[in-house]
Design a protein around this motif. Structure first.
Motif, PDB file in Angstrom:
ATOM      1  N   GLU A 224       1.023  -1.410   0.035  1.00  0.00           N
ATOM      2  CA  GLU A 224       0.102   0.074   0.031  1.00  0.00           C
ATOM      3  C   GLU A 224       0.750   1.295  -0.110  1.00  0.00           C
ATOM      4  O   GLU A 224       1.741   1.628   0.915  1.00  0.00           O
ATOM      5  N   GLY A 225       0.529   2.059  -0.929  1.00  0.00           N
ATOM      6  CA  GLY A 225       1.399   3.394  -0.978  1.00  0.00           C
ATOM      7  C   GLY A 225       2.668   3.517  -1.487  1.00  0.00           C
ATOM      8  O   GLY A 225       3.323   4.573  -1.774  1.00  0.00           O
ATOM      9  N   ILE A 226       3.169   2.314  -2.136  1.00  0.00           N
ATOM     10  CA  ILE A 226       4.401   2.154  -2.637  1.00  0.00           C
ATOM     11  C   ILE A 226       4.217   2.081  -4.272  1.00  0.00           C
ATOM     12  O   ILE A 226       3.482   1.260  -4.564  1.00  0.00           O
ATOM     13  N   PRO A 227       4.602   3.198  -4.981  1.00  0.00           N
ATOM     14  CA  PRO A 227       4.281   2.951  -6.529  1.00  0.00           C
ATOM     15  C   PRO A 227       4.874   1.853  -7.155  1.00  0.00           C
ATOM     16  O   PRO A 227       5.995   1.413  -6.718  1.00  0.00           O
ATOM     17  N   MET A 228       4.328   1.359  -8.147  1.00  0.00           N
ATOM     18  CA  MET A 228       4.593   0.297  -8.701  1.00  0.00           C
ATOM     19  C   MET A 228       4.802   0.535 -10.252  1.00  0.00           C
ATOM     20  O   MET A 228       4.199   1.225 -10.834  1.00  0.00           O
ATOM     21  N   VAL A 229       5.988  -0.391 -10.698  1.00  0.00           N
ATOM     22  CA  VAL A 229       6.128  -0.403 -12.314  1.00  0.00           C
ATOM     23  C   VAL A 229       6.219  -1.788 -12.720  1.00  0.00           C
ATOM     24  O   VAL A 229       6.931  -2.538 -12.020  1.00  0.00           O
ATOM     25  N   TYR A 230       5.314  -2.284 -13.600  1.00  0.00           N
ATOM     26  CA  TYR A 230       5.108  -3.542 -14.124  1.00  0.00           C
ATOM     27  C   TYR A 230       4.691  -3.740 -15.506  1.00  0.00           C
ATOM     28  O   TYR A 230       4.233  -2.802 -16.057  1.00  0.00           O
ATOM     29  N   SER A 231       4.869  -5.076 -16.006  1.00  0.00           N
ATOM     30  CA  SER A 231       4.668  -5.281 -17.447  1.00  0.00           C
ATOM     31  C   SER A 231       3.054  -5.621 -17.384  1.00  0.00           C
ATOM     32  O   SER A 231       2.424  -5.699 -16.511  1.00  0.00           O
ATOM     33  N   ASP A 232       2.526  -5.277 -18.850  1.00  0.00           N
ATOM     34  CA  ASP A 232       1.018  -5.440 -18.836  1.00  0.00           C
ATOM     35  C   ASP A 232       0.902  -7.156 -18.843  1.00  0.00           C
ATOM     36  O   ASP A 232       0.786  -7.853 -20.040  1.00  0.00           O
ATOM     37  N   HIS A 233       0.826  -7.558 -17.812  1.00  0.00           N
ATOM     38  CA  HIS A 233       0.832  -9.125 -17.850  1.00  0.00           C
ATOM     39  C   HIS A 233      -0.389  -9.668 -18.354  1.00  0.00           C
ATOM     40  O   HIS A 233      -0.505 -10.964 -18.477  1.00  0.00           O
ATOM     41  N   GLU A 234      -1.349  -8.912 -17.980  1.00  0.00           N
ATOM     42  CA  GLU A 234      -2.961  -9.251 -18.477  1.00  0.00           C
ATOM     43  C   GLU A 234      -2.725  -9.620 -20.189  1.00  0.00           C
ATOM     44  O   GLU A 234      -3.069 -10.543 -20.623  1.00  0.00           O
ATOM     45  N   MET A 235      -2.237  -8.470 -20.708  1.00  0.00           N
ATOM     46  CA  MET A 235      -1.752  -8.881 -22.425  1.00  0.00           C
ATOM     47  C   MET A 235      -0.907  -9.849 -22.540  1.00  0.00           C
ATOM     48  O   MET A 235      -1.120 -10.579 -23.347  1.00  0.00           O
ATOM     49  N   GLY A 236      -0.047  -9.996 -21.812  1.00  0.00           N
ATOM     50  CA  GLY A 236       1.123 -11.149 -21.774  1.00  0.00           C
ATOM     51  C   GLY A 236       0.342 -12.493 -21.831  1.00  0.00           C
ATOM     52  O   GLY A 236       0.515 -13.577 -22.544  1.00  0.00           O
ATOM     53  N   GLY A 237      -0.324 -12.792 -20.563  1.00  0.00           N
ATOM     54  CA  GLY A 237      -1.248 -13.796 -20.574  1.00  0.00           C
ATOM     55  C   GLY A 237      -2.140 -14.456 -21.705  1.00  0.00           C
ATOM     56  O   GLY A 237      -2.046 -15.286 -22.249  1.00  0.00           O
ATOM     57  N   ARG A 238      -2.609 -13.412 -22.130  1.00  0.00           N
ATOM     58  CA  ARG A 238      -3.663 -13.611 -23.565  1.00  0.00           C
ATOM     59  C   ARG A 238      -2.758 -13.690 -24.591  1.00  0.00           C
ATOM     60  O   ARG A 238      -3.189 -14.667 -25.432  1.00  0.00           O
ATOM     61  N   MET A 239      -1.392 -13.019 -25.033  1.00  0.00           N
ATOM     62  CA  MET A 239      -0.934 -13.411 -26.251  1.00  0.00           C
ATOM     63  C   MET A 239      -0.191 -14.732 -26.248  1.00  0.00           C
ATOM     64  O   MET A 239      -0.350 -15.737 -27.036  1.00  0.00           O
ATOM     65  N   ALA A 240       0.224 -15.289 -24.818  1.00  0.00           N
ATOM     66  CA  ALA A 240       0.539 -16.759 -24.632  1.00  0.00           C
ATOM     67  C   ALA A 240      -0.448 -17.612 -24.976  1.00  0.00           C
ATOM     68  O   ALA A 240      -0.173 -18.781 -25.739  1.00  0.00           O
ATOM     69  N   ALA A 241      -1.369 -17.431 -24.440  1.00  0.00           N
ATOM     70  CA  ALA A 241      -2.769 -18.280 -24.674  1.00  0.00           C
ATOM     71  C   ALA A 241      -3.231 -18.450 -25.888  1.00  0.00           C
ATOM     72  O   ALA A 241      -3.358 -19.373 -26.725  1.00  0.00           O
ATOM     73  N   GLU A 242      -3.382 -17.194 -26.785  1.00  0.00           N
ATOM     74  CA  GLU A 242      -3.718 -17.107 -28.067  1.00  0.00           C
ATOM     75  C   GLU A 242      -2.728 -17.615 -28.979  1.00  0.00           C
ATOM     76  O   GLU A 242      -3.069 -18.653 -29.882  1.00  0.00           O
ATOM     77  N   ALA A 243      -1.547 -17.875 -28.821  1.00  0.00           N
ATOM     78  CA  ALA A 243      -0.340 -18.318 -29.646  1.00  0.00           C
ATOM     79  C   ALA A 243      -0.633 -19.940 -29.514  1.00  0.00           C
ATOM     80  O   ALA A 243      -0.594 -20.691 -30.687  1.00  0.00           O
ATOM     81  N   LEU A 244      -0.986 -20.439 -28.170  1.00  0.00           N
ATOM     82  CA  LEU A 244      -1.092 -21.985 -28.304  1.00  0.00           C
ATOM     83  C   LEU A 244      -2.431 -22.333 -28.742  1.00  0.00           C
ATOM     84  O   LEU A 244      -2.432 -23.250 -29.528  1.00  0.00           O
ATOM     85  N   LEU A 245      -3.361 -21.472 -28.577  1.00  0.00           N
ATOM     86  CA  LEU A 245      -4.950 -21.811 -28.927  1.00  0.00           C
ATOM     87  C   LEU A 245      -4.805 -21.854 -30.455  1.00  0.00           C
ATOM     88  O   LEU A 245      -5.417 -22.753 -31.378  1.00  0.00           O
ATOM     89  N   ASN A 246      -4.333 -20.690 -31.239  1.00  0.00           N
ATOM     90  CA  ASN A 246      -3.988 -20.930 -32.726  1.00  0.00           C
ATOM     91  C   ASN A 246      -3.559 -21.765 -33.232  1.00  0.00           C
ATOM     92  O   ASN A 246      -3.515 -22.215 -34.405  1.00  0.00           O
ATOM     93  N   ALA A 247      -2.493 -22.209 -32.433  1.00  0.00           N
ATOM     94  CA  ALA A 247      -1.725 -23.478 -33.037  1.00  0.00           C
ATOM     95  C   ALA A 247      -2.309 -24.956 -32.808  1.00  0.00           C
ATOM     96  O   ALA A 247      -1.741 -25.994 -33.000  1.00  0.00           O
ATOM     97  N   GLY A 248      -3.713 -24.835 -32.144  1.00  0.00           N
ATOM     98  CA  GLY A 248      -4.435 -25.927 -32.056  1.00  0.00           C
ATOM     99  C   GLY A 248      -4.153 -26.823 -30.596  1.00  0.00           C
ATOM    100  O   GLY A 248      -4.553 -28.022 -30.707  1.00  0.00           O
ATOM    101  N   CYS A 249      -3.474 -26.329 -29.914  1.00  0.00           N
ATOM    102  CA  CYS A 249      -2.907 -27.318 -28.468  1.00  0.00           C
ATOM    103  C   CYS A 249      -4.449 -27.907 -27.795  1.00  0.00           C
ATOM    104  O   CYS A 249      -5.210 -26.911 -27.877  1.00  0.00           O
TER     105      CYS A 249
END
Lengths: 322, 322
Positions: free
Chosen positions: A146-171
């Motif tokens: 609480e109260g400490i500023p954060m810097v981080y990657s857009d992991h929501e987008m990252g999780g989606r990209m990974a899922a879509e890559a495997l889904l599009n490949a038919g896994c």
């Protein structure tokens, strides 16, 4: 080594005049200033920075706490942070925490004793008190609290990209490596990935590694163990280092990549581009994270209010593993 | 934040008594000491280390200069050095030099201004004056200059191990990646390798990279360029990262490893054990280099005479590339 008295003697002035000339404080004639600077240069005089630090109550040191300095993600992040801090005139102290207990607390105590002006933390806060230091702390890729500023990657987008890559490949059945932790920002990549897989009816075998246990040997061991136990899967989602571990275990077992097994890494560190095939992976913007982390620290050091959390975009690297 | 006056007030004693109690200097009764320590604890009092540093003229900071913090060899070396310095009570300041001019000189100037107690240099001295600092400097895997103690791997043995691995495998024409430099200790691995190859009538194609140009992208580019130009070779000797670059280029060109091409890496960093096949390579003892480097620094800081150069043994890792 020459002291301030030597400079004064050579320039034929008093010690106070030398001090004023070198600190740029108080009036001094251009001629005298020139004489003093020449004397200081001739004697290779270096002012004792410890005295200056004490009078300013400031060191221009920023501490960087990381779980492990050798891990490719943190090593690159440190490289970019150190360069970025240098641009702002700050020096970089490092502390790796994963092999020794209490190091976070010791580092925080150093901040309290004025050894550093602030801390950029890529580790968790050791306790509740760490939120009450009253000195600048910035959290990068972790959640200090609480109260400490954060810097981080857009992991929501990252999780989606990974899922879509495997889904599009038919896994249809994938191995997913994650780690338990204190609600780190990157947890999002795992939750989004799981949700999308479930929505598409893909079976996910979960492997949860120890939190912040980052050495290569450990990653090699767990990936090999689970990959060999689950050679039936057609997809893997894991950190870069773990992805290499899975790739090695699968290749050793005679499984062809990407024909029989698709692998998506996460981080996008330099090693992902050194192999054939290169690793298909989600790339975090390491220079971007470093830049935003340091800028946030500079904002706090200037006494500005704590800035909003910053979320840095990620991208997909198309390698040859999907 | 509580100051020394607050502690004195709470304990009902004078500021001087608090100072004596906390520094352990001068006589003070056990009862008073206990009262003061309790007051300091209750107020979370942290002494200002800047004042202590000034009075000792010492900071317990050791600066580490490296060409690049992200390169796997230096990232691992930094990890081990930081842990080793911590064991001796020293804190670690880092400085990467390969992207910015004059950083070596600025770091040396900081040593002169008492910001640090000593420097462990994994880079070259920027000039002759750097030999005359009169403060502790230790050279690890580089040659700072006359009178500066050095710690380095047994590169003569390393060059021999690499040559013998390729000779025993029957190689007749090899690609050899080296870099020009200011007579660094590791130059020996290249000279010994060349000599042994010549003695056995093996043709060596030399690729000399830029000195201290250590980023992955550069290594990827030069290894790819020369590997594709010389697909007729049956052996490669290169640093770990370059070896991966060669392996990727060769595999992409359809050349089987190790059947048609044998590769020996040099450094033995963790990534060499993450791939299949694992890299056959000469391993430098990174914890050993770090330990010897830090111990040499501690010897100098204790005012002992400069110790003899230390040569750390190397070993051969049998992977699947030869």
């Amino acid at each position: 080594m020459a002291g301030i008295k030597d400079v004064a003697r050579r320039a034929g002035v008093g010690v106070g005049t030398v001090s004023r000339a070198l600190n740029g404080s108080g009036y001094i004639s251009e001629e005298t200033r020139k004489k003093i600077l020449e004397a200081a240069k001739a004697l290779d005089y270096q002012p004792n920075e410890l005295a200056k630090n004490l009078s300013r109550n400031k060191t221009d040191f920023i501490g960087i706490m990381m779980p492990n300095l050798e891990h490719p993600f943190f090593a690159s992040l440190l490289k970019y942070m150190e360069l970025e801090l240098y641009r702002y005139g700050y020096k970089c102290m490092v502390c790796s925490t994963d092999q020794i207990d209490h190091r976070e607390q010791e580092f925080i105590d150093m901040l309290k004793r004025n050894v550093m002006d602030g801390i950029i933390a890529c580790v968790d806060a050791p306790n509740e008190e760490a939120l009450e230091i009253g000195r600048p702390v910035v959290s990068v890729e972790r959640r200090w609290g609480e109260g400490i500023p954060m810097v981080y990657s857009d992991h929501e987008m990252g999780g989606r990209m990974a899922a879509e890559a495997l889904l599009n490949a038919g896994c249809r059945k994938v191995l997913h490596f994650s780690s338990q932790g204190k609600n780190p920002p990157f947890e999002k990549r795992h939750t989004v990935f799981r949700t999308l897989m479930r929505e598409h009816g893909v079976e996910v075998i979960e492997v949860e590694g120890e939190w912040n246990h980052m050495d290569y040997a450990y990653d090699r061991e767990i990936t090999r163990r689970y990959m060999l136990r689950h050679l039936e899967v057609d997809g893997v989602f894991a950190s870069d280092v773990q992805a290499f571990g899975c790739m090695a275990a699968a290749l050793e077992a005679g499984i062809r990549i990407p024909e029989k097994l698709k692998i998506v890494g996460y981080d996008g560190t330099e090693i992902t581009r050194m192999t054939y095939p290169a690793l298909t992976c989600v790339c975090q913007d390491l220079p971007g994270l470093a830049k935003a982390g340091v800028q946030t620290m500079v904002t706090l050091l200037e006494g500005e209010p704590s800035p909003a959390d910053q979320v840095i975009p990620v991208s997909l690297q198309t390698g040859g593993t999907v």
